[in-house]
Design an enzyme around this catalytic site. Structure first.
Site, PDB file in Angstrom:
ATOM      1  N   LYS A 126       0.854  -1.184   0.000  1.00 48.58           N
ATOM      2  CA  LYS A 126       0.000   0.000   0.000  1.00 48.58           C
ATOM      3  C   LYS A 126       0.891   1.236   0.000  1.00 48.58           C
ATOM      4  CE  LYS A 126      -4.075   0.218   0.482  1.00 48.58           C
ATOM      5  NZ  LYS A 126      -5.142   0.206  -0.562  1.00 48.58           N
TER       6      LYS A 126
ATOM      7  N   ARG B 186      29.602  32.741  -9.969  1.00 48.25           N
ATOM      8  CA  ARG B 186      28.236  32.432 -10.384  1.00 48.25           C
ATOM      9  C   ARG B 186      27.365  32.143  -9.169  1.00 48.25           C
ATOM     10  NH1 ARG B 186      27.960  26.110 -12.552  1.00 48.25           N
ATOM     11  NH2 ARG B 186      28.973  25.164 -10.726  1.00 48.25           N
TER      12      ARG B 186
ATOM     13  N   HIS C 257      19.885  26.383 -12.325  1.00 50.64           N
ATOM     14  CA  HIS C 257      20.654  27.400 -13.039  1.00 50.64           C
ATOM     15  C   HIS C 257      20.064  28.807 -12.865  1.00 50.64           C
ATOM     16  CE1 HIS C 257      22.970  24.264 -14.916  1.00 50.64           C
ATOM     17  NE2 HIS C 257      21.882  23.712 -15.401  1.00 50.64           N
TER      18      HIS C 257
ATOM     19  N   GLN D 142      30.005  18.868  -8.280  1.00 49.69           N
ATOM     20  CA  GLN D 142      30.511  17.576  -7.811  1.00 49.69           C
ATOM     21  C   GLN D 142      31.386  17.752  -6.575  1.00 49.69           C
ATOM     22  OE1 GLN D 142      30.297  18.532 -10.966  1.00 49.69           O
ATOM     23  NE2 GLN D 142      29.935  16.813 -12.366  1.00 49.69           N
TER      24      GLN D 142
ATOM     25  N   PHE E 251      33.013  27.811 -12.476  1.00 47.27           N
ATOM     26  CA  PHE E 251      32.938  26.657 -13.370  1.00 47.27           C
ATOM     27  C   PHE E 251      33.727  26.974 -14.630  1.00 47.27           C
ATOM     28  CE2 PHE E 251      30.541  23.684 -16.302  1.00 47.27           C
ATOM     29  CZ  PHE E 251      31.082  22.542 -15.743  1.00 47.27           C
TER      30      PHE E 251
ATOM     31  N   ASN F 180      21.216  21.094 -10.578  1.00 50.94           N
ATOM     32  CA  ASN F 180      21.791  22.435 -10.658  1.00 50.94           C
ATOM     33  C   ASN F 180      20.692  23.407 -11.080  1.00 50.94           C
ATOM     34  OD1 ASN F 180      23.405  24.681 -10.949  1.00 50.94           O
ATOM     35  ND2 ASN F 180      25.064  23.573 -11.978  1.00 50.94           N
TER      36      ASN F 180
ATOM     37  N   THR G 211      -3.576  -5.151   0.796  1.00 54.11           N
ATOM     38  CA  THR G 211      -2.998  -3.821   0.979  1.00 54.11           C
ATOM     39  C   THR G 211      -3.879  -2.947   1.866  1.00 54.11           C
ATOM     40  OG1 THR G 211      -4.014  -2.872  -1.016  1.00 54.11           O
ATOM     41  CG2 THR G 211      -1.871  -3.967  -1.278  1.00 54.11           C
ATOM     42  N   ASP G 212      -5.192  -3.222   1.872  1.00 53.22           N
ATOM     43  CA  ASP G 212      -6.077  -2.478   2.768  1.00 53.22           C
ATOM     44  C   ASP G 212      -5.743  -2.771   4.216  1.00 53.22           C
ATOM     45  OD1 ASP G 212      -8.554  -0.707   2.849  1.00 53.22           O
ATOM     46  OD2 ASP G 212      -9.181  -2.381   4.143  1.00 53.22           O
TER      47      ASP G 212
END
Length: 296
Positions: free
Chosen positions: A12, A177, A251, A223, A160, A249, A57-58
């Site tokens: 569930k 940046r 941006h 990284q 970068f 990322n 599942t109930d």
């Protein structure tokens, strides 16, 4: 040609349970999303449709609600382990249980009359979602804690440059940046600490070191930041042996204001939501053995 049944599980998913603890006029909330997946001796139901070894599942959903009342909801790691052990230990046909829990945070709305007034009003917090996944196979339990949707941003201190370039490269190198990401982090607990840790303190400590590493790392790549974040958590958490991180990322591109006769000295950016770079990685304590069960 022969055909055989492969790996399977059922359960569930996303049972939403809100547990309210009432201490006089002061209430506390634990708001959870619980997903259960069970596997074991399930060949009969797949091959013939016979359900004699299937726990509905109930029933799994009802168990979550009943346990929230009977046992309360403390730390989500403890609740996940409790449920996982119950499903395996109570049903011979079930050999492995996976219980994943997400917790949503609420902030208390303080009454105007001060702390002496009734305290039962809350506003949904804008914080991250806390997570936990417990596995239990009848003998061994594994536990992975974590968080997702932790949005962080550095307005400077990120570069970068020096990357590979080919005929399709248009990205300009930068020595300054905006670095922003939406952190998904999970961390595996050392085996002998499972069920014995103070999970509230462990979570708070891991979260703090993720944030501190992000803030304090002068980043030459996302990284590098990922590794610094994972390493900081392991170095300061003796109960943690492995950290997995996914860092999209987010941006932020400098807007060209020259058409308007304006100079943009790193002050106005366009926040793009897609496409985005996705950086993923694992950081381990040296000598940590692989544990495939924990990450299923």
């Amino acid at each position: 040609m022969s055909v055989v049944l492969g790996t399977n599980r059922y359960g569930k998913a996303e049972t939403r349970v809100v547990r309210v603890v009432k201490n006089g006029g002061t209430h506390e909330i634990r708001d959870l999303n619980v997903s259960v997946a069970l596997s074991g001796d399930m060949a009969e139901t797949h091959l013939t449709g016979g359900n004699s070894k299937v726990l509905p599942t109930d029933t799994q959903k009802n168990t979550v609600y009943a346990f929230a009342k009977e046992h309360g909801v403390g730390e989500i790691e403890e609740f996940a382990l409790l449920l996982a052990r119950h499903f395996v230990d109570s049903q011979p046909s079930i050999h492995l249980a996976r219980v994943a829990v997400e917790e949503y945070f609420w902030d208390r709305v303080e009454p105007a009359g001060g702390p002496g007034e009734r305290r039962h009003s809350f506003v949904r917090s804008g914080r991250e979602t806390r997570t936990a996944v417990a596995h239990y196979d009848g003998e061994r339990a594994t536990l992975v804690s974590g968080l997702k949707d932790l949005v962080v941003l550095n307005t400077t201190g990120s570069e970068f440059w020096g990357y590979l370039k080919d005929r399709y490269t248009t990205l300009a190198e930068t020595r300054d940046r905006v670095l922003a990401t939406q952190v998904t982090a999970t961390w595996r607990h050392v085996g002998h600490t499972v069920g014995r840790s103070d999970y509230a303190k462990s979570y708070a400590r891991a979260r703090r070191h993720l944030l501190e590493a992000f803030a304090e790392t002068h980043s030459l790549s996302l990284q590098q930041t990922l590794y610094a974040m994972g390493a900081r958590v392991i170095e300061n958490g003796p109960e943690i042996c492995e950290v997995r991180l996914a860092l999209p990322n987010k941006h932020h591109f400098l807007v060209d204001l020259a058409p308007f006769g304006l100079e943009n000295d790193g002050e106005v950016f366009y926040a793009a939501d897609r496409p985005y770079g996705l950086i993923e990685g694992t950081v381990l304590r040296e000598g940590t053995p692989d544990d495939t069960l924990a990450w299923r």
